[in-house]
Design a protein around this motif. Sequence first.
Motif, short mmCIF file in Angstrom:
data_model
loop_
_atom_site.label_atom_id
_atom_site.label_comp_id
_atom_site.label_asym_id
_atom_site.label_seq_id
_atom_site.Cartn_x
_atom_site.Cartn_y
_atom_site.Cartn_z
N LYS A 1 -27.37 40.26 38.56
CA LYS A 1 -27.62 39.71 37.23
C LYS A 1 -26.65 40.27 36.20
CE LYS A 1 -32.09 40.64 37.66
NZ LYS A 1 -33.55 40.78 37.39
N LYS A 2 -26.35 41.57 36.33
CA LYS A 2 -25.44 42.21 35.37
C LYS A 2 -24.02 41.69 35.52
CE LYS A 2 -23.85 46.34 36.18
NZ LYS A 2 -23.75 47.81 36.38
N ASN B 1 -23.21 38.09 34.44
CA ASN B 1 -23.50 37.78 33.03
C ASN B 1 -24.58 36.72 32.88
OD1 ASN B 1 -21.50 39.58 31.97
ND2 ASN B 1 -19.94 38.09 32.57
N GLY B 2 -25.56 36.79 33.77
CA GLY B 2 -26.68 35.85 33.68
C GLY B 2 -26.42 34.51 34.34
N ASN B 3 -25.24 34.27 34.90
CA ASN B 3 -24.95 32.99 35.55
C ASN B 3 -25.65 32.86 36.90
OD1 ASN B 3 -23.31 31.91 33.54
ND2 ASN B 3 -21.49 32.95 34.33
N LEU B 4 -26.12 33.97 37.44
CA LEU B 4 -26.84 33.95 38.71
C LEU B 4 -28.25 34.51 38.50
CD1 LEU B 4 -24.11 35.24 41.20
CD2 LEU B 4 -24.99 32.91 41.01
N ALA C 1 -18.88 38.77 41.52
CA ALA C 1 -20.07 39.44 40.99
C ALA C 1 -21.00 39.87 42.11
CB ALA C 1 -20.80 38.52 40.02
N VAL C 2 -21.20 38.98 43.08
CA VAL C 2 -22.09 39.28 44.21
C VAL C 2 -21.50 40.39 45.07
CG1 VAL C 2 -23.05 38.35 46.35
CG2 VAL C 2 -23.19 37.02 44.25
N LYS C 3 -20.20 40.33 45.35
CA LYS C 3 -19.55 41.38 46.15
C LYS C 3 -19.62 42.73 45.47
CE LYS C 3 -15.55 39.29 46.90
NZ LYS C 3 -14.17 39.07 47.41
N LYS C 4 -19.36 42.75 44.18
CA LYS C 4 -19.38 44.02 43.44
C LYS C 4 -20.78 44.61 43.44
CE LYS C 4 -17.73 46.17 39.18
NZ LYS C 4 -17.04 45.95 37.89
N ALA C 5 -21.78 43.77 43.23
CA ALA C 5 -23.16 44.24 43.22
C ALA C 5 -23.55 44.79 44.59
CB ALA C 5 -24.11 43.12 42.81
N ALA C 6 -23.11 44.12 45.66
CA ALA C 6 -23.43 44.56 47.02
C ALA C 6 -22.76 45.91 47.31
CB ALA C 6 -22.99 43.52 48.03
N GLN C 7 -21.52 46.04 46.93
CA GLN C 7 -20.80 47.30 47.17
C GLN C 7 -21.44 48.46 46.41
OE1 GLN C 7 -16.92 45.99 45.97
NE2 GLN C 7 -16.52 44.91 47.90
#
Length: 322
Positions: A48-49, A52-55, A251-257
């Motif tokens: 979510k962070k 920027n709220g797009n997901l 965004a998803v990759k960064k959050a997962a890492q």
Amino acid sequence: MKNTLLATALIASLIPSLAQAEKLVIAGSEAVGSLLDRMSVQLAEGIKKHSNGNLEVNLIRGNAMGTAPQVIQQQMMGTVDINFTRPEYYSEYVPEFGILSWGLTFEDRQHMDKFFASNSFERWNEELISAVSIRILAAGPDQARVMFSTKKIENAQTINNLKMRVPQITTYLKFWQAAGARPTQVDWSEVFLSLNSGLVEAAEADYSGAMSQKFHVAAPYIIETNHVFSAADISINEQTYQSLSNENQEAVKKAAQEAIVWLRNEAQVDSNKVKQKMISEGAKVSTIDRTPLIALSAAAAHEMEKEGLWPKGTWDEIKAVR
């Protein structure tokens, strides 16, 4: 009139961003409050962070979606977008993953980190994408597994003929046979009673798991063999991944890492806390020279390759990563 036009323009400017908002279903099979479950909360917040709220995120905690293999099946079908689990579960589709639960494959957490960042692991990931349309976004080490014994273990030779409890996993059974023990497959819920009654003389687990079953009460000799570094991964359905914009993919990759880094750090914190509590309750912690066990493990790993548990050369490939 001017204010009306401004309001209309503002609403129109918001419509594209609202249309881009997508919802991702995240699920696993871990108990609420476990390390991997807590990691999933970090993951959801990170997505979510960074988007920027797009997901938007629908995080399903606990085992509401079934066992780990069942969640993977749902991920393959697309009803689950993102899964957090143990990568050895993918061995059904890409046999190489099976070696991740083989004892003494990795020297330490740093070795595992380097492997997950290597071209070798990237090849495994590409094979997984090709086989079942699942892409691993990030992976890393969780807690190390150690031995709990009813008698003092002085060295590797002391393990000979030791009645050792193992889970119902082929690699664990074969590894402890190679180490000289007499492994017995006992259900997790029955391990404490088996240790207490003498049915088995030793068991292995990570610190947090062992504490949940009070292993150290029945088997107070803890030997930090660190024979397996449990791994964790975060993966995504490939069709879902490809449907995301470049920005949302990142965004998803960064959050997962970031979530995997959080898990790696938290795993060590939890292990240390639990170990100190066990010591305060009478447990005795020691280490042994693992060199003889590593040699036995290597020889047996090559035999496993001949039996087809994983492709020939997999063990040597991992050992070559530096």
